[in-house]
Design a protein around this motif. Sequence first.
Motif, mmCIF file in Angstrom:
data_model
loop_
_atom_site.group_PDB
_atom_site.id
_atom_site.type_symbol
_atom_site.label_atom_id
_atom_site.label_comp_id
_atom_site.label_asym_id
_atom_site.label_seq_id
_atom_site.Cartn_x
_atom_site.Cartn_y
_atom_site.Cartn_z
ATOM 1 N N ALA A 29 0.810 -1.215 0.000
ATOM 2 C CA ALA A 29 0.000 0.000 0.000
ATOM 3 C C ALA A 29 0.844 1.265 0.000
ATOM 4 O O ALA A 29 0.345 2.353 -0.283
ATOM 5 N N TYR A 41 -2.681 -3.551 0.773
ATOM 6 C CA TYR A 41 -4.052 -3.659 0.299
ATOM 7 C C TYR A 41 -4.358 -5.128 0.032
ATOM 8 O O TYR A 41 -3.492 -5.882 -0.424
ATOM 9 N N SER A 80 -7.741 -3.108 3.748
ATOM 10 C CA SER A 80 -6.306 -2.892 3.940
ATOM 11 C C SER A 80 -5.851 -3.714 5.135
ATOM 12 O O SER A 80 -6.646 -4.063 6.013
#
Length: 288
Positions: free
Chosen positions: A23, A111, A159
């Motif tokens: 992420a 993610y 996430s």
Amino acid sequence: MRPIWKGAISFGLVYVPVKLYAATERKDVKFNYLHQKCKNPIQYRRYCPYCQEEVSLEELVRGYEYEKGRYVILREEDFEALPGGEGHNIEIMDFVELGEIDPIYYDRAYYLAPAGGGEKVYELLKRAMEESGRVAVARVAIRSKVTLAVLRVAGGALSMSTMFYPDEVRDAGAIDEMHYHVELSDREVEMALNLVNSLTAHFEPRKYTDEYRQALLELIRDRVAGRQVAEPVRPEAARVVDLMEALKASIEKAKKERGQAVGEVPGEGEQEPQKDRRRGRRKAAGEG
């Protein structure tokens, strides 16, 4: 983006096939170390001083030094036999309130995207977490390492942030300098609250930029272009010794930078109730 891991989220008897993506990314300016004499990059070698030869990756094993110069050798099959070492699962253990987790526990962010036809059950889990306002504390095995993690909904996706275990977070009480004792006056606390109110704003990530990196890249571009770079003049900050004077100066500076009138203090109407509440607490404690 390419996934760095594939597995499944499990909660109860439900499995959600997912792919893991990084992420975040570091945007540090990277440098190579060069030999000053010839300006060529320095090589880093895997070299055994005992055998006096370079060692290939296939010849490397992992050893734990339990005494000086003595090692226990562990191979891949040893790690796979450990609990969780063989799996590619994110096992949800509890659902909790996000505010209950201290950010100091967070490590890396990822993610999670649906995989292998798992869109519906992925969306089901995401919707349930959104509507309940909960986040999930999970155990995850990635690359032969089992760690804690927290799953939450962010940016329309699930996430995952890996976490430190409690025994990996150092106790602030072990810092000698934290064992201090000071006395604060009500006026000093009130001025500090005014300063906090003067600097209060909504969090907008885009307004925070890495000025150091931008300046460094500009310096590099100037050097590439062969231009002379002027050294910026940095004014010396005046040393403010008095705490109250420092607070007043900070409030005035914050007001000027934000275009507020000097006589206005954000949330000024809230200061008296706060002060009254403090007085009430002192009375209740018998301080008069």
